[in-house]
Design a protein around this motif. Structure first.
Motif, PDB file in Angstrom:
ATOM      1  N   GLU A   1      58.146  -8.354  52.010  1.00 17.51           N
ATOM      2  CA  GLU A   1      56.956  -8.146  52.823  1.00 17.51           C
ATOM      3  C   GLU A   1      57.365  -7.480  54.128  1.00 17.51           C
ATOM      4  O   GLU A   1      58.423  -7.765  54.685  1.00 17.51           O
ATOM      5  CB  GLU A   1      56.229  -9.460  53.106  1.00 17.51           C
TER       6      GLU A   1
ATOM      7  N   THR B   1      43.658 -16.196  53.367  1.00 18.81           N
ATOM      8  CA  THR B   1      43.633 -16.280  51.900  1.00 18.81           C
ATOM      9  C   THR B   1      42.267 -16.640  51.338  1.00 18.81           C
ATOM     10  O   THR B   1      42.121 -16.761  50.127  1.00 18.81           O
ATOM     11  CB  THR B   1      44.650 -17.330  51.415  1.00 18.81           C
ATOM     12  N   GLN B   2      41.268 -16.808  52.202  1.00 18.55           N
ATOM     13  CA  GLN B   2      39.953 -17.217  51.714  1.00 18.55           C
ATOM     14  C   GLN B   2      38.848 -16.495  52.484  1.00 18.55           C
ATOM     15  O   GLN B   2      39.081 -15.874  53.517  1.00 18.55           O
ATOM     16  CB  GLN B   2      39.780 -18.730  51.867  1.00 18.55           C
TER      17      GLN B   2
ATOM     18  N   LYS C   1      48.272  -7.660  52.524  1.00 20.64           N
ATOM     19  CA  LYS C   1      47.721  -8.926  53.003  1.00 20.64           C
ATOM     20  C   LYS C   1      47.431  -8.816  54.498  1.00 20.64           C
ATOM     21  O   LYS C   1      48.005  -7.970  55.196  1.00 20.64           O
ATOM     22  CB  LYS C   1      48.695 -10.087  52.764  1.00 20.64           C
TER      23      LYS C   1
ATOM     24  N   TRP D   1      37.145 -13.842  51.810  1.00 23.26           N
ATOM     25  CA  TRP D   1      36.984 -12.396  51.707  1.00 23.26           C
ATOM     26  C   TRP D   1      35.901 -12.066  50.691  1.00 23.26           C
ATOM     27  O   TRP D   1      35.875 -12.634  49.598  1.00 23.26           O
ATOM     28  CB  TRP D   1      38.286 -11.727  51.270  1.00 23.26           C
TER      29      TRP D   1
ATOM     30  N   TYR E   1      48.665 -16.094  56.457  1.00 23.51           N
ATOM     31  CA  TYR E   1      47.806 -15.150  55.751  1.00 23.51           C
ATOM     32  C   TYR E   1      46.371 -15.678  55.658  1.00 23.51           C
ATOM     33  O   TYR E   1      46.148 -16.884  55.495  1.00 23.51           O
ATOM     34  CB  TYR E   1      48.342 -14.882  54.346  1.00 23.51           C
TER      35      TYR E   1
ATOM     36  N   LYS F   1      51.141  -4.040  47.438  1.00 19.69           N
ATOM     37  CA  LYS F   1      50.011  -4.908  47.761  1.00 19.69           C
ATOM     38  C   LYS F   1      49.860  -5.029  49.277  1.00 19.69           C
ATOM     39  O   LYS F   1      50.785  -4.752  50.042  1.00 19.69           O
ATOM     40  CB  LYS F   1      50.206  -6.304  47.155  1.00 19.69           C
TER      41      LYS F   1
ATOM     42  N   GLU G   1      40.670  -8.120  45.237  1.00 22.02           N
ATOM     43  CA  GLU G   1      41.265  -9.140  46.109  1.00 22.02           C
ATOM     44  C   GLU G   1      41.358 -10.464  45.377  1.00 22.02           C
ATOM     45  O   GLU G   1      40.445 -10.850  44.636  1.00 22.02           O
ATOM     46  CB  GLU G   1      40.414  -9.293  47.370  1.00 22.02           C
ATOM     47  N   SER G   2      42.466 -11.167  45.562  1.00 24.61           N
ATOM     48  CA  SER G   2      42.654 -12.492  44.992  1.00 24.61           C
ATOM     49  C   SER G   2      43.462 -13.327  45.968  1.00 24.61           C
ATOM     50  O   SER G   2      44.623 -12.994  46.255  1.00 24.61           O
ATOM     51  CB  SER G   2      43.373 -12.416  43.644  1.00 24.61           C
ATOM     52  N   SER G   3      42.837 -14.380  46.526  1.00 21.55           N
ATOM     53  CA  SER G   3      43.503 -15.267  47.483  1.00 21.55           C
ATOM     54  C   SER G   3      44.171 -14.500  48.619  1.00 21.55           C
ATOM     55  O   SER G   3      45.290 -14.809  49.037  1.00 21.55           O
ATOM     56  CB  SER G   3      44.533 -16.153  46.761  1.00 21.55           C
ATOM     57  N   GLY G   4      43.478 -13.468  49.098  1.00 24.12           N
ATOM     58  CA  GLY G   4      43.982 -12.687  50.219  1.00 24.12           C
ATOM     59  C   GLY G   4      44.919 -11.558  49.858  1.00 24.12           C
ATOM     60  O   GLY G   4      45.386 -10.833  50.735  1.00 24.12           O
ATOM     61  N   LEU G   5      45.212 -11.383  48.563  1.00 27.30           N
ATOM     62  CA  LEU G   5      46.096 -10.311  48.108  1.00 27.30           C
ATOM     63  C   LEU G   5      45.233  -9.131  47.666  1.00 27.30           C
ATOM     64  O   LEU G   5      44.449  -9.243  46.726  1.00 27.30           O
ATOM     65  CB  LEU G   5      46.959 -10.798  46.946  1.00 27.30           C
TER      66      LEU G   5
END
Length: 212
Positions: free
Chosen positions: A143, A78-79, A181, A81, A76, A179, A98-102
């Motif tokens: 997922e 995760t950073q 990702k 963004w 994923y 959600k 968005e939070s850590s790619g979520l």
């Protein structure tokens, strides 16, 4: 069939008629207490049968970008963004968060999600795989890959660039659980994403197109 006839002062009229078929029960439509604003449409509120004025057509557009390059993660993203904030990029309605790619959508509905990641490498890379993945429990245990795009880099004389793009229509029925990702992987040749905070280079776009 009964109707309400509204007669114009010049003689012709406009009628509101009962349904062509007999309803299963007595029905009522409650009119709003205002006349609305220019461009708004009359629609059901959250309570069926209670009408309200609101925006017609697309109500949400949101774009997020990778603002710094990173090695293709084989997992994923995760950073890096960041939400597009330049004045020429249209944003409409409540923002996606968005939070850590979520990614969390602000409202339920049918959303068109489009993602593009530009990659480069000086090494041969037989494939790069971009995926939009969704979950029904916030990625706790569920997922699903709902869209995939591929590209490849073959010229090894210097940095070669290609873009992966994919898109899907996503049915968000619960904003707390549904959600999104972005997953990216390659053949392990050390590919890198190319990024810019000021324009769409590597990006994901969310557009609400209908109610769920």
């Amino acid at each position: 069939m009964s109707s309400i006839k509204l007669k114009h002062s010049s003689g012709n009229s406009m009628s509101i008629e009962a349904p062509a078929t007999n309803p299963a029960s007595d029905l009522a439509l409650k009119l709003p207490a205002t006349v609305g604003a220019a461009g708004q449409v009359l629609k059901n509120s959250s309570t069926a049968g209670t009408l309200e004025f609101g925006a017609g057509g697309i109500t949400h557009i949101d774009t997020w970008r990778l603002d710094d390059d990173l090695t293709i993660p084989d997992g994923y993203i995760t950073q890096h963004w960041s939400r597009a904030t330049d004045t020429l990029t249209a944003q409409l309605g409540a923002a996606v968060t968005e939070s850590s790619g979520l990614f969390t959508l602000p409202e339920t509905g049918i959303w068109r999600i489009t993602c593009q990641i530009e990659c480069y490498s000086a090494n041969e890379c037989r494939w790069i795989d971009l995926q939009i993945r969704g979950s029904t429990d916030g990625f706790s245990s569920d997922e699903t890959t709902i869209a995939t795009g591929f590209t490849a880099l073959f010229d090894t004389s210097g940095n070669v660039h290609q873009s992966c793009r994919t898109s899907c229509y996503y049915d968000c029925t619960n904003t707390g659980n549904n959600k999104i990702k972005v997953f990216l992987q390659d053949t392990g040749s050390g590919g890198t994403t190319e990024s810019a905070a000021s324009r769409n280079v590597s990006w994901i776009e969310f557009v609400k197109v209908a109610e769920t």
